[in-house]
Design an enzyme around this catalytic site. Structure first.
Site, mmCIF file in Angstrom:
data_model
loop_
_atom_site.group_PDB
_atom_site.id
_atom_site.type_symbol
_atom_site.label_atom_id
_atom_site.label_comp_id
_atom_site.label_asym_id
_atom_site.label_seq_id
_atom_site.Cartn_x
_atom_site.Cartn_y
_atom_site.Cartn_z
ATOM 1 N N ASN A 113 -3.160 -6.235 -32.473
ATOM 2 C CA ASN A 113 -2.542 -4.909 -32.419
ATOM 3 C C ASN A 113 -1.336 -4.901 -33.357
ATOM 4 O OD1 ASN A 113 -2.037 -2.240 -31.391
ATOM 5 N ND2 ASN A 113 -0.376 -3.078 -30.161
ATOM 6 N N HIS A 115 2.479 -2.875 -33.765
ATOM 7 C CA HIS A 115 3.427 -2.046 -33.016
ATOM 8 C C HIS A 115 4.630 -1.755 -33.908
ATOM 9 C CE1 HIS A 115 5.286 -0.313 -29.479
ATOM 10 N NE2 HIS A 115 6.383 -0.991 -29.752
ATOM 11 N N SER A 142 5.434 -5.167 -35.995
ATOM 12 C CA SER A 142 4.944 -6.465 -35.538
ATOM 13 C C SER A 142 3.436 -6.433 -35.353
ATOM 14 C CB SER A 142 5.574 -6.831 -34.180
ATOM 15 O OG SER A 142 6.980 -6.690 -34.191
ATOM 16 N N ASP A 151 2.015 -4.250 -25.187
ATOM 17 C CA ASP A 151 2.809 -4.582 -26.375
ATOM 18 C C ASP A 151 3.418 -5.976 -26.267
ATOM 19 O OD1 ASP A 151 2.216 -2.132 -27.559
ATOM 20 O OD2 ASP A 151 3.931 -1.153 -26.633
#
Length: 219
Positions: A113, A115, A142, A151
């Site tokens: 992912n 973020h 990030s 997250d």
């Protein structure tokens, strides 16, 4: 002449415009690229990212989450759709769904992912406004492996930008997005080349532990 190694198949999940997807498409369009975007899946039929994928000749799927009874049912259908493409890596690129623990466990070690903050700062939404409100001198983005913590998960790479005196959330977001479009394809490339891994000790690059901040890039 030796056979070219098989590229790493990637499935991208998104809900919106697909800016990071476009950066990936641009980065991996070379036939010698170690990564290949196999499919793009969205929970929204109107996501512009689907159009970007179609233009690039990438398979697309839509799974409307409103048609399922709860998160578990949706995530089970999503797993089935993803696994039909047999990807080595699944990438979240603005996928606006909180994933169930079962989904996250299914893709452990191969789910990334991005973020828009310097995690662990500012998990969740409105990160640029929150960084400005706090008077931070630096902000950024990030890439991390996904775990059951929202997250959270071991950091892979962070890009740092300076916060300028007259920044607004919009101007700050613009500079952060530019860095996202660099570091996300970079992290995927590392994974595709077998350089980036996740084990019980955390994320490693070239066999070296990345530590709590991941690989840091400053501008």
């Amino acid at each position: 002449m030796p056979d070219m190694p098989q590229p790493c198949d990637v499935v991208v999940l998104l809900s919106g415009t697909g800016g990071n997807l476009q950066a990936m498409i641009d980065s991996f369009q070379d036939s010698a690229s170690p990564a290949r975007i196999r499919a793009v899946i969205s929970n929204r039929a109107d996501a512009f990212g689907l159009e970007r994928a179609a233009r690039a000749g990438i398979d697309t799927r839509v799974l409307d989450h409103t048609g399922y009874e709860g998160r578990e049912a949706f995530d089970a259908a999503l797993i089935e759709a993803i696994d039909s493409f047999q990807p080595s890596l699944v990438v979240l690129a603005g996928f606006m769904r909180i994933l169930t623990p079962g989904f996250v466990r299914h893709y452990h070690g191969r789910l990334l992912n991005i973020h828009p903050s310097l995690l662990p700062l500012y998990k969740g939404l409105h990160t640029h406004q929150r960084a400005l409100d706090a008077g931070d001198a630096e902000h950024g983005c990030s890439v991390h492996f996904v775990t059951e913590e929202l997250d959270g998960g071991p950091l892979v790479v962070q890009a740092v930008v300076s916060v300028e005196l007259h920044d607004t959330p919009a101007t700050l977001a613009q500079r952060v997005h530019a860095q996202e479009h660099l570091i996300y394809p970079l992290a995927i490339r590392w994974f595709a080349e077998g350089r980036l891994t996740l084990d019980e000790h955390g994320a490693s690059l070239d066999g070296q532990g990345l530590g709590p901040s991941g690989h840091l890039i400053r501008h």
